[in-house]
Write a protein that holds these residues in place. Structure first.
Motif, PDB file in Angstrom:
ATOM      1  N   LYS A   8       0.833  -1.205   0.000  1.00 47.93           N
ATOM      2  CA  LYS A   8       0.000   0.000   0.000  1.00 47.93           C
ATOM      3  C   LYS A   8       0.866   1.253   0.000  1.00 47.93           C
ATOM      4  N   GLU A   9       1.889   1.270   0.851  1.00 46.56           N
ATOM      5  CA  GLU A   9       2.788   2.425   0.935  1.00 46.56           C
ATOM      6  C   GLU A   9       3.526   2.634  -0.393  1.00 46.56           C
ATOM      7  N   PHE A  10       3.950   1.553  -1.020  1.00 45.45           N
ATOM      8  CA  PHE A  10       4.619   1.630  -2.312  1.00 45.45           C
ATOM      9  C   PHE A  10       3.717   2.289  -3.354  1.00 45.45           C
ATOM     10  N   ILE A  11       2.459   1.872  -3.408  1.00 48.32           N
ATOM     11  CA  ILE A  11       1.514   2.436  -4.386  1.00 48.32           C
ATOM     12  C   ILE A  11       1.252   3.908  -4.076  1.00 48.32           C
ATOM     13  N   ILE A  12       1.089   4.247  -2.816  1.00 43.97           N
ATOM     14  CA  ILE A  12       0.887   5.654  -2.444  1.00 43.97           C
ATOM     15  C   ILE A  12       2.077   6.487  -2.894  1.00 43.97           C
ATOM     16  N   GLU A  13       3.290   5.998  -2.690  1.00 42.49           N
ATOM     17  CA  GLU A  13       4.486   6.720  -3.139  1.00 42.49           C
ATOM     18  C   GLU A  13       4.511   6.862  -4.659  1.00 42.49           C
ATOM     19  N   GLN A  14       4.129   5.804  -5.361  1.00 47.82           N
ATOM     20  CA  GLN A  14       4.121   5.846  -6.820  1.00 47.82           C
ATOM     21  C   GLN A  14       3.128   6.879  -7.354  1.00 47.82           C
ATOM     22  N   LEU A  15       2.029   7.062  -6.636  1.00 43.73           N
ATOM     23  CA  LEU A  15       0.951   7.940  -7.107  1.00 43.73           C
ATOM     24  C   LEU A  15       0.929   9.296  -6.418  1.00 43.73           C
ATOM     25  N   GLU A  16       1.953   9.611  -5.629  1.00 46.85           N
ATOM     26  CA  GLU A  16       1.932  10.843  -4.830  1.00 46.85           C
ATOM     27  C   GLU A  16       1.813  12.110  -5.676  1.00 46.85           C
ATOM     28  N   ARG A  17       2.196  12.067  -6.940  1.00 47.66           N
ATOM     29  CA  ARG A  17       2.088  13.254  -7.806  1.00 47.66           C
ATOM     30  C   ARG A  17       0.640  13.624  -8.089  1.00 47.66           C
ATOM     31  N   LEU A  18      -0.269  12.674  -7.860  1.00 43.82           N
ATOM     32  CA  LEU A  18      -1.697  12.958  -8.047  1.00 43.82           C
ATOM     33  C   LEU A  18      -2.241  13.848  -6.941  1.00 43.82           C
ATOM     34  N   GLY A  19      -1.705  13.702  -5.768  1.00 43.35           N
ATOM     35  CA  GLY A  19      -2.216  14.388  -4.588  1.00 43.35           C
ATOM     36  C   GLY A  19      -2.283  13.395  -3.437  1.00 43.35           C
ATOM     37  N   PRO A  85       0.100  -2.539 -16.057  1.00 40.30           N
ATOM     38  CA  PRO A  85       1.311  -3.201 -16.558  1.00 40.30           C
ATOM     39  C   PRO A  85       2.478  -3.028 -15.579  1.00 40.30           C
ATOM     40  N   GLU A  86       3.205  -4.080 -15.370  1.00 36.00           N
ATOM     41  CA  GLU A  86       4.339  -4.093 -14.438  1.00 36.00           C
ATOM     42  C   GLU A  86       5.363  -2.992 -14.754  1.00 36.00           C
ATOM     43  N   ARG A  87       5.565  -2.704 -16.035  1.00 32.74           N
ATOM     44  CA  ARG A  87       6.583  -1.730 -16.432  1.00 32.74           C
ATOM     45  C   ARG A  87       6.302  -0.323 -15.900  1.00 32.74           C
ATOM     46  N   LEU A  88       5.043  -0.035 -15.583  1.00 36.67           N
ATOM     47  CA  LEU A  88       4.696   1.312 -15.104  1.00 36.67           C
ATOM     48  C   LEU A  88       5.273   1.605 -13.723  1.00 36.67           C
ATOM     49  N   GLU A  94       4.548   7.973 -15.940  1.00 40.19           N
ATOM     50  CA  GLU A  94       3.583   7.336 -16.829  1.00 40.19           C
ATOM     51  C   GLU A  94       2.468   6.665 -16.020  1.00 40.19           C
ATOM     52  N   LEU A  95       2.808   6.075 -14.891  1.00 41.78           N
ATOM     53  CA  LEU A  95       1.789   5.477 -14.027  1.00 41.78           C
ATOM     54  C   LEU A  95       0.777   6.540 -13.603  1.00 41.78           C
ATOM     55  N   VAL A  96       1.251   7.715 -13.270  1.00 32.80           N
ATOM     56  CA  VAL A  96       0.359   8.813 -12.881  1.00 32.80           C
ATOM     57  C   VAL A  96      -0.535   9.216 -14.059  1.00 32.80           C
TER      58      VAL A  96
END
Length: 149
Positions: A8-19, A85-88, A94-96
């Motif tokens: 969960k923390e990993f995903i939050i860090e990956q998406l932090e640019r969203l807000g 996709p895993e590559r994101l 790009e994930l954002v």
């Protein structure tokens, strides 16, 4: 299997640019939210994002599949959330972008629901107005009875 706090923390860090992305537990997984908009879900340490006709081709081009689950009768159901996709994970920018498209899909769903609710409320209001007008009408006069001779 429940989602680990580390994932969960990993995903939050990956998406932090969203807000301020947050998670809310659901059925052993987690919903992924920005504000009150659920645009993703996590099950079995896998992120799925909301899909509609506009962003589905992106997922299909990557060979991704929708989230599916087994129902109580043994059949399978699916939701409009597709695996990321895993590559994101190696390209958070790009994930954002993909997540923003998913948020757009959810905003469209929300707008459609609000429009549908507004139409239903308008119909209900019109029916109530019609009923009120009907109640204010004087009763219909009965035809005069014929006198017996």
């Amino acid at each position: 299997m429940p989602v680990s706090p580390e994932y969960k923390e990993f995903i939050i860090e990956q998406l932090e640019r969203l807000g301020p992305v947050r998670m809310r537990g659901m059925f052993g997984g987690a919903g992924v939210y920005l504000d009150d908009l659920m645009f993703g879900l996590i099950f079995d340490e896998t992120l799925y994002l909301k899909v509609d006709d506009r962003n589905r081709p992106d997922f299909e081009a990557e060979g991704m599949e929708p989230f599916t689950y087994e129902m109580t009768d043994g059949s399978h159901g699916s939701l409009r959330y597709w695996e990321v996709p895993e590559r994101l994970y190696d390209d958070p920018d790009e994930l954002v972008q993909w997540a923003r498209k998913s948020m757009d899909a959810m905003m469209l769903v929300r707008a459609e629901k609000l429009a549908k609710a507004a139409k239903a409320a308008e119909r209900k209001k019109a029916a109530a107005k019609k009923l009120a007008a009907k109640k204010k009408m004087p009763p219909a006069k009965a035809a005069p009875k014929k006198k017996k001779k």
